[in-house]
Write an enzyme that holds these catalytic residues in place. Sequence first.
Site, PDB file in Angstrom:
ATOM      1  N   LYS A   1     -22.080  22.806  29.166  1.00  0.00           N
ATOM      2  CA  LYS A   1     -21.578  24.086  29.752  1.00  0.00           C
ATOM      3  C   LYS A   1     -21.083  25.098  28.823  1.00  0.00           C
ATOM      4  CE  LYS A   1     -16.992  23.597  31.243  1.00  0.00           C
ATOM      5  NZ  LYS A   1     -15.914  23.179  32.105  1.00  0.00           N
TER       6      LYS A   1
ATOM      7  N   GLU B   1     -17.358  20.271  42.044  1.00  0.00           N
ATOM      8  CA  GLU B   1     -16.516  19.547  40.992  1.00  0.00           C
ATOM      9  C   GLU B   1     -15.142  19.378  41.322  1.00  0.00           C
ATOM     10  OE1 GLU B   1     -15.369  21.190  36.542  1.00  0.00           O
ATOM     11  OE2 GLU B   1     -17.428  21.655  37.272  1.00  0.00           O
TER      12      GLU B   1
END
Length: 210
Positions: free
Chosen positions: A130, A44
């Site tokens: 998340k 990421e």
Amino acid sequence: MDVRNPTLKTMYEQGVVAVLRSKSVEQALAVADACLAGDLACIEVTFSVPEADKAIEALQKTDGIIGAGTVLTDDQARLALDAGARFLVAPTFNPQIAEICTEADIPYVPGCMTVNEMYTATQAGCEVVKLFPASEYTPGFIKALKAPLPDLRIMPTGGVSLDNTAAWMAAGAFAVGVGGNLTKVVDDDYQAITDAAQAYRKQVEAGRAQ
């Protein structure tokens, strides 16, 4: 776990998403290479990296599953997708970004802290949420959530370390997101990142085996 989206399937199999907050495109590429050398493919690139879209685009030439992080606006979402990002992650939930990702058939993993936020995100099409910042919780929080919501897929991020990765996985985490504890560059020692990537993968396996 039945995961049909190929990007999310790899994310689950790997169990770790490396979060890059590098100081430059060049450093981001070097850190990504170090992660890939450690058999960690889900990377990421956060929008705190200068010219993050260029780093995301450059990393498309690798075998990594490259996503964008800290995606806070519609413009950032579109910039990331144009650069080839295969998933988007954020510290917050944005319904407009969820819609953009749904239309593009790209996973959107928004940051949530409460049960209501997580439920809202899943109703907007987010298959994984998340838990952020995970440092404010214990792995037992996931167990408690999955009792009434067994299909909830949670990726703890923020405060995840080698010391607690196995515990998060044993509690039922879908994967973990790891930033500075994995990807911080110290004295240009990129081998240390490769070694850490391998160590995190082992902790994932150990946790799932419990």
